[in-house]
Design a protein around this motif. Structure first.
Motif, PDB file in Angstrom:
ATOM      1  N   THR A 109      50.916  40.419  29.547  1.00  0.00           N
ATOM      2  CA  THR A 109      50.539  41.586  30.337  1.00  0.00           C
ATOM      3  C   THR A 109      49.743  41.126  31.556  1.00  0.00           C
ATOM      4  O   THR A 109      49.187  40.009  31.562  1.00  0.00           O
ATOM      5  CB  THR A 109      49.649  42.545  29.519  1.00  0.00           C
ATOM      6  N   PRO A 110      49.609  41.995  32.583  1.00  0.00           N
ATOM      7  CA  PRO A 110      48.790  41.628  33.742  1.00  0.00           C
ATOM      8  C   PRO A 110      47.367  41.253  33.329  1.00  0.00           C
ATOM      9  O   PRO A 110      46.798  40.295  33.853  1.00  0.00           O
ATOM     10  CB  PRO A 110      48.823  42.895  34.603  1.00  0.00           C
ATOM     11  N   GLN A 111      46.782  41.957  32.366  1.00  0.00           N
ATOM     12  CA  GLN A 111      45.417  41.645  31.927  1.00  0.00           C
ATOM     13  C   GLN A 111      45.362  40.291  31.223  1.00  0.00           C
ATOM     14  O   GLN A 111      44.444  39.500  31.459  1.00  0.00           O
ATOM     15  CB  GLN A 111      44.895  42.739  30.980  1.00  0.00           C
ATOM     16  N   LEU A 147      37.536  48.132  50.046  1.00  0.00           N
ATOM     17  CA  LEU A 147      37.698  48.409  48.619  1.00  0.00           C
ATOM     18  C   LEU A 147      38.592  47.314  48.060  1.00  0.00           C
ATOM     19  O   LEU A 147      39.713  47.126  48.538  1.00  0.00           O
ATOM     20  CB  LEU A 147      38.376  49.771  48.392  1.00  0.00           C
ATOM     21  N   THR A 148      38.079  46.581  47.082  1.00  0.00           N
ATOM     22  CA  THR A 148      38.885  45.502  46.520  1.00  0.00           C
ATOM     23  C   THR A 148      39.045  45.701  45.020  1.00  0.00           C
ATOM     24  O   THR A 148      38.275  46.456  44.397  1.00  0.00           O
ATOM     25  CB  THR A 148      38.287  44.116  46.857  1.00  0.00           C
ATOM     26  N   THR A 149      40.052  45.037  44.445  1.00  0.00           N
ATOM     27  CA  THR A 149      40.414  45.292  43.050  1.00  0.00           C
ATOM     28  C   THR A 149      40.537  43.978  42.283  1.00  0.00           C
ATOM     29  O   THR A 149      41.021  42.982  42.822  1.00  0.00           O
ATOM     30  CB  THR A 149      41.774  46.026  42.979  1.00  0.00           C
ATOM     31  N   GLU A 150      40.085  44.011  41.038  1.00  0.00           N
ATOM     32  CA  GLU A 150      40.196  42.797  40.204  1.00  0.00           C
ATOM     33  C   GLU A 150      40.084  43.224  38.739  1.00  0.00           C
ATOM     34  O   GLU A 150      39.376  44.179  38.422  1.00  0.00           O
ATOM     35  CB  GLU A 150      39.106  41.784  40.558  1.00  0.00           C
ATOM     36  N   MET A 151      40.800  42.505  37.876  1.00  0.00           N
ATOM     37  CA  MET A 151      40.744  42.848  36.452  1.00  0.00           C
ATOM     38  C   MET A 151      40.162  41.720  35.592  1.00  0.00           C
ATOM     39  O   MET A 151      40.065  41.892  34.365  1.00  0.00           O
ATOM     40  CB  MET A 151      42.112  43.309  35.931  1.00  0.00           C
ATOM     41  N   SER A 152      39.756  40.610  36.202  1.00  0.00           N
ATOM     42  CA  SER A 152      39.089  39.549  35.442  1.00  0.00           C
ATOM     43  C   SER A 152      37.577  39.748  35.545  1.00  0.00           C
ATOM     44  O   SER A 152      36.994  39.655  36.628  1.00  0.00           O
ATOM     45  CB  SER A 152      39.462  38.158  36.008  1.00  0.00           C
ATOM     46  N   ARG A 153      36.934  39.968  34.421  1.00  0.00           N
ATOM     47  CA  ARG A 153      35.484  40.227  34.415  1.00  0.00           C
ATOM     48  C   ARG A 153      34.718  39.019  34.942  1.00  0.00           C
ATOM     49  O   ARG A 153      33.733  39.140  35.645  1.00  0.00           O
ATOM     50  CB  ARG A 153      34.999  40.582  33.009  1.00  0.00           C
ATOM     51  N   LYS A 154      35.187  37.845  34.573  1.00  0.00           N
ATOM     52  CA  LYS A 154      34.502  36.618  34.994  1.00  0.00           C
ATOM     53  C   LYS A 154      34.519  36.504  36.524  1.00  0.00           C
ATOM     54  O   LYS A 154      33.508  36.190  37.152  1.00  0.00           O
ATOM     55  CB  LYS A 154      35.201  35.416  34.358  1.00  0.00           C
TER      56      LYS A 154
END
Ligand SMILES: C[S@@+](CC[C@H](N)C(=O)[O-])C[C@H]1O[C@@H](n2cnc3c(N)ncnc32)[C@H](O)[C@@H]1O
Length: 225
Positions: A46-48, A108-115
């Motif tokens: 998955t993307p995540q 406005l920026t987007t990211e799904m990695s918490r690190k």
């Protein structure tokens, strides 16, 4: 008196060069994860899952690409810049530096990695650009759905197979004349995961005027008609 700009601010300059230096280890770090994370289309993750697996990999735009984006933003003077795929924020610094020098606008920026989000927030604070940058945490296909336009400049640099869905999501809030920039056109052109995106923006029926700009792996610049 010499005119100056925010990319020459020592805090910004050193953050960008420090991160580009660390990004030189991308190939070593990517070797732990099997298939190239950027080619998500061919991977059953998955993307995540891919974002988590790539949490140590920068995958940045080139410095020339960054300067191109800086100049485009200076010329367009957008009220809102949207970035799909922040990573550690190298590209975001180029976007925000231009917005700072315009004296108006936001990123406005987007990211799904918490690190990556934690590290980038620290960098944005260290460079003094954090007041201009909003990080939307999570899957951009969800977080961008609530954004209010108009949007005048978009950088698409997340997983390549998601660039078209993200563009379609943003189309209703793109101002006529908006510029949409997609990175890595030349990576696997013809069979790469960006192919459906390129076919879409290059089809005159879909309302874009395009130019492929030869910086590193190529940036597709599409003007919303
Ligand atoms: C190529 S890197 C971005 C590099 C960055 N623009 C730079 O120049 O430094 C792609 C990033 O997009 C993020 N990403 C991919 N798909 C995403 C999604 N659906 N929502 C949010 N972030 C996503 C990944 O976690 C990864 O960090």
């Amino acid at each position: 008196m010499a005119l100056t700009h925010t990319l020459a601010d020592p805090r910004v300059e050193s953050a960008i060069s420090r991160m580009f230096e660390l990004a030189e280890q991308d190939d070593v770090n990517a070797a732990h994860f099997g298939p190239d994370p950027a080619s998500v289309g061919s991977a059953p993750r998955t993307p995540q899952e891919l974002a988590d697996a790539a949490a140590a990999i920068y995958m940045p735009i080139s410095a020339e690409g960054g300067k191109l984006l800086y100049n485009l933003i200076r010329a367009v003077r957008p009220a809102t810049v949207i970035e799909f795929g922040m990573s550690f924020g190298i590209s975001t610094l180029y976007l925000a530096a231009a917005v700072r020098d315009n004296g108006t606008g936001r990123v406005l920026t987007t990211e799904m990695s918490r690190k990556k989000i934690t590290a980038a927030r620290q960098t944005f604070a260290d460079t003094g650009l954090d007041d201009l940058i909003t990080v939307l945490e999570g899957d951009a296909r969800e977080t961008l759905a609530a954004v209010e336009g108009p949007v005048e400049l978009v950088l698409l640099d997340g997983w390549k197979d998601l660039c078209l869905p993200v563009l379609r999501l943003l189309e209703p809030i793109l101002r006529p004349g908006a510029l949409v920039v997609a990175d890595d056109v030349d990576q696997g052109e013809g069979e790469g995961a960006l192919r459906p995106y390129l076919d879409y923006v290059r089809d005159p029926a879909n309302g874009y005027q395009n130019v492929t700009f030869p910086v590193e792996d190529g940036m597709e610049i599409s003007c919303r008609l």
